[in-house]
Design a protein around this motif. Sequence first.
Motif, PDB file in Angstrom:
ATOM      1  N   LYS A  34       0.825  -1.211   0.000  1.00 36.57           N
ATOM      2  CA  LYS A  34       0.000   0.000   0.000  1.00 36.57           C
ATOM      3  C   LYS A  34       0.858   1.260   0.000  1.00 36.57           C
ATOM      4  CE  LYS A  34      -3.425  -2.634   2.583  1.00 36.57           C
ATOM      5  NZ  LYS A  34      -2.720  -3.866   2.723  1.00 36.57           N
ATOM      6  N   ALA A  35       1.955   1.210  -0.758  1.00 40.03           N
ATOM      7  CA  ALA A  35       2.881   2.338  -0.867  1.00 40.03           C
ATOM      8  C   ALA A  35       2.740   2.973  -2.247  1.00 40.03           C
ATOM      9  CB  ALA A  35       4.317   1.852  -0.662  1.00 40.03           C
ATOM     10  N   ALA A  36       3.340   4.132  -2.399  1.00 42.94           N
ATOM     11  CA  ALA A  36       3.340   4.804  -3.694  1.00 42.94           C
ATOM     12  C   ALA A  36       4.132   3.976  -4.700  1.00 42.94           C
ATOM     13  CB  ALA A  36       3.961   6.193  -3.551  1.00 42.94           C
ATOM     14  N   PRO A  37       3.759   4.045  -5.967  1.00 42.20           N
ATOM     15  CA  PRO A  37       4.527   3.304  -6.975  1.00 42.20           C
ATOM     16  C   PRO A  37       5.923   3.897  -7.141  1.00 42.20           C
ATOM     17  CG  PRO A  37       2.858   4.681  -8.020  1.00 42.20           C
ATOM     18  CD  PRO A  37       2.646   4.778  -6.536  1.00 42.20           C
ATOM     19  N   PRO A  38       6.850   3.106  -7.672  1.00 42.68           N
ATOM     20  CA  PRO A  38       8.205   3.630  -7.879  1.00 42.68           C
ATOM     21  C   PRO A  38       8.191   4.816  -8.843  1.00 42.68           C
ATOM     22  CG  PRO A  38       8.142   1.254  -8.205  1.00 42.68           C
ATOM     23  CD  PRO A  38       6.723   1.718  -8.067  1.00 42.68           C
ATOM     24  N   ALA A  39       9.112   5.733  -8.638  1.00 43.23           N
ATOM     25  CA  ALA A  39       9.234   6.896  -9.511  1.00 43.23           C
ATOM     26  C   ALA A  39       9.790   6.473 -10.861  1.00 43.23           C
ATOM     27  CB  ALA A  39      10.148   7.940  -8.860  1.00 43.23           C
ATOM     28  N   ALA A  40       9.482   7.236 -11.871  1.00 41.92           N
ATOM     29  CA  ALA A  40       9.980   6.966 -13.224  1.00 41.92           C
ATOM     30  C   ALA A  40      11.506   6.916 -13.208  1.00 41.92           C
ATOM     31  CB  ALA A  40       9.498   8.062 -14.172  1.00 41.92           C
ATOM     32  N   GLY A  41      12.058   6.094 -14.076  1.00 41.84           N
ATOM     33  CA  GLY A  41      13.516   5.994 -14.191  1.00 41.84           C
ATOM     34  C   GLY A  41      14.150   5.026 -13.213  1.00 41.84           C
ATOM     35  N   LEU A  42      13.340   4.227 -12.521  1.00 44.31           N
ATOM     36  CA  LEU A  42      13.885   3.316 -11.510  1.00 44.31           C
ATOM     37  C   LEU A  42      14.886   2.342 -12.112  1.00 44.31           C
ATOM     38  CD1 LEU A  42      14.004   2.190  -8.647  1.00 44.31           C
ATOM     39  CD2 LEU A  42      11.995   0.783  -9.201  1.00 44.31           C
ATOM     40  N   ALA A  43      14.605   1.801 -13.283  1.00 45.81           N
ATOM     41  CA  ALA A  43      15.517   0.823 -13.894  1.00 45.81           C
ATOM     42  C   ALA A  43      16.910   1.423 -14.085  1.00 45.81           C
ATOM     43  CB  ALA A  43      14.962   0.320 -15.221  1.00 45.81           C
ATOM     44  N   ASP A  44      16.987   2.670 -14.515  1.00 50.29           N
ATOM     45  CA  ASP A  44      18.293   3.312 -14.711  1.00 50.29           C
ATOM     46  C   ASP A  44      19.026   3.509 -13.384  1.00 50.29           C
ATOM     47  OD1 ASP A  44      17.902   3.454 -17.461  1.00 50.29           O
ATOM     48  OD2 ASP A  44      17.040   5.470 -17.356  1.00 50.29           O
ATOM     49  N   ARG A  45      18.290   3.929 -12.358  1.00 51.43           N
ATOM     50  CA  ARG A  45      18.932   4.129 -11.050  1.00 51.43           C
ATOM     51  C   ARG A  45      19.415   2.793 -10.483  1.00 51.43           C
ATOM     52  NH1 ARG A  45      14.481   7.240 -10.816  1.00 51.43           N
ATOM     53  NH2 ARG A  45      13.409   5.977  -9.253  1.00 51.43           N
ATOM     54  N   LEU A  46      18.585   1.753 -10.622  1.00 49.08           N
ATOM     55  CA  LEU A  46      19.000   0.437 -10.139  1.00 49.08           C
ATOM     56  C   LEU A  46      20.199  -0.096 -10.917  1.00 49.08           C
ATOM     57  CD1 LEU A  46      15.609  -1.367  -9.485  1.00 49.08           C
ATOM     58  CD2 LEU A  46      17.252  -0.537  -7.787  1.00 49.08           C
ATOM     59  N   ALA A  47      20.210   0.131 -12.218  1.00 51.44           N
ATOM     60  CA  ALA A  47      21.335  -0.349 -13.036  1.00 51.44           C
ATOM     61  C   ALA A  47      22.650   0.215 -12.515  1.00 51.44           C
ATOM     62  CB  ALA A  47      21.125   0.031 -14.506  1.00 51.44           C
ATOM     63  N   ALA A  48      22.663   1.484 -12.156  1.00 54.97           N
ATOM     64  CA  ALA A  48      23.889   2.093 -11.638  1.00 54.97           C
ATOM     65  C   ALA A  48      24.284   1.481 -10.298  1.00 54.97           C
ATOM     66  CB  ALA A  48      23.697   3.609 -11.500  1.00 54.97           C
ATOM     67  N   LEU A  49      23.310   1.193  -9.443  1.00 52.28           N
ATOM     68  CA  LEU A  49      23.601   0.630  -8.121  1.00 52.28           C
ATOM     69  C   LEU A  49      23.993  -0.842  -8.179  1.00 52.28           C
ATOM     70  CD1 LEU A  49      20.638   2.247  -6.183  1.00 52.28           C
ATOM     71  CD2 LEU A  49      23.058   2.793  -5.891  1.00 52.28           C
ATOM     72  N   LEU A  50      23.396  -1.578  -9.106  1.00 52.00           N
ATOM     73  CA  LEU A  50      23.626  -3.019  -9.207  1.00 52.00           C
ATOM     74  C   LEU A  50      24.792  -3.397 -10.111  1.00 52.00           C
ATOM     75  CD1 LEU A  50      19.918  -4.147  -9.624  1.00 52.00           C
ATOM     76  CD2 LEU A  50      21.386  -4.666  -7.669  1.00 52.00           C
ATOM     77  N   PHE A  51      24.976  -2.632 -11.176  1.00 48.33           N
ATOM     78  CA  PHE A  51      25.914  -3.055 -12.213  1.00 48.33           C
ATOM     79  C   PHE A  51      26.961  -1.998 -12.548  1.00 48.33           C
ATOM     80  CE2 PHE A  51      21.689  -4.944 -13.151  1.00 48.33           C
ATOM     81  CZ  PHE A  51      21.980  -6.228 -12.719  1.00 48.33           C
ATOM     82  N   GLY A  52      27.058  -0.957 -11.723  1.00 44.87           N
ATOM     83  CA  GLY A  52      28.053   0.078 -11.969  1.00 44.87           C
ATOM     84  C   GLY A  52      29.454  -0.461 -11.737  1.00 44.87           C
ATOM     85  N   PRO A  53      30.457   0.372 -11.938  1.00 46.83           N
ATOM     86  CA  PRO A  53      31.845  -0.089 -11.767  1.00 46.83           C
ATOM     87  C   PRO A  53      32.147  -0.454 -10.311  1.00 46.83           C
ATOM     88  CG  PRO A  53      31.756   2.288 -12.112  1.00 46.83           C
ATOM     89  CD  PRO A  53      30.362   1.776 -12.303  1.00 46.83           C
ATOM     90  N   GLY A  54      33.071  -1.394 -10.144  1.00 45.01           N
ATOM     91  CA  GLY A  54      33.499  -1.812  -8.803  1.00 45.01           C
ATOM     92  C   GLY A  54      32.477  -2.705  -8.126  1.00 45.01           C
ATOM     93  N   GLU A  55      32.651  -2.876  -6.833  1.00 40.90           N
ATOM     94  CA  GLU A  55      31.734  -3.691  -6.028  1.00 40.90           C
ATOM     95  C   GLU A  55      30.371  -2.997  -5.996  1.00 40.90           C
ATOM     96  OE1 GLU A  55      30.778  -6.989  -3.538  1.00 40.90           O
ATOM     97  OE2 GLU A  55      32.567  -6.618  -4.726  1.00 40.90           O
TER      98      GLU A  55
END
Length: 159
Positions: A34-55
């Motif tokens: 029952k929370a607000a839906p994710p904001a637009a652009g979530l896939a791009d933000r997650l990509a940087a956090l999950l698959f960016g350079p380094g650990e």
Amino acid sequence: MSELEDGPAVVRRAYPEDLPRVVELIAEHAAYEKAAPPAAGLADRLAALLFGPGEPRLRCLVAELPDGTLAGYASCAPEISTWDGAEYLHMDCLYLTEASRGHGLGPLLMAAVRTEASRLGLAEIQWQTPAWNESAIRFYDRLGATSKEKHRYSLRTGA
């Protein structure tokens, strides 16, 4: 692995090509809580956090059914406890589609999160669940987890 009607399900790290489905699961999770839906652009933000350079700063584990469908996910990241003076793994989310619950995928996801904590040398995992989510509370209790009563707050910074 969990044995489903069509064969074994697996839990694995998310791949970049999984992000559209992971974002769908996140939106389902938000609606379920029952929370607000994710904001637009979530896939791009997650990509940087999950698959960016380094650990990666964030880890995402997905439950994949025998037909290749992603039925759920767990996300986690190392954090620090000031009181303990130690790092722990914070599991931010664990979600399974309604149809995928009760088939052994939750324990598989939790085992994968535990493995990730061990791989990082972290002795503890912490998470939270809404007080109304009785089925999740029963699941975590069956795992042997302990709970602490707290309220979660959020404050926007304007950044």
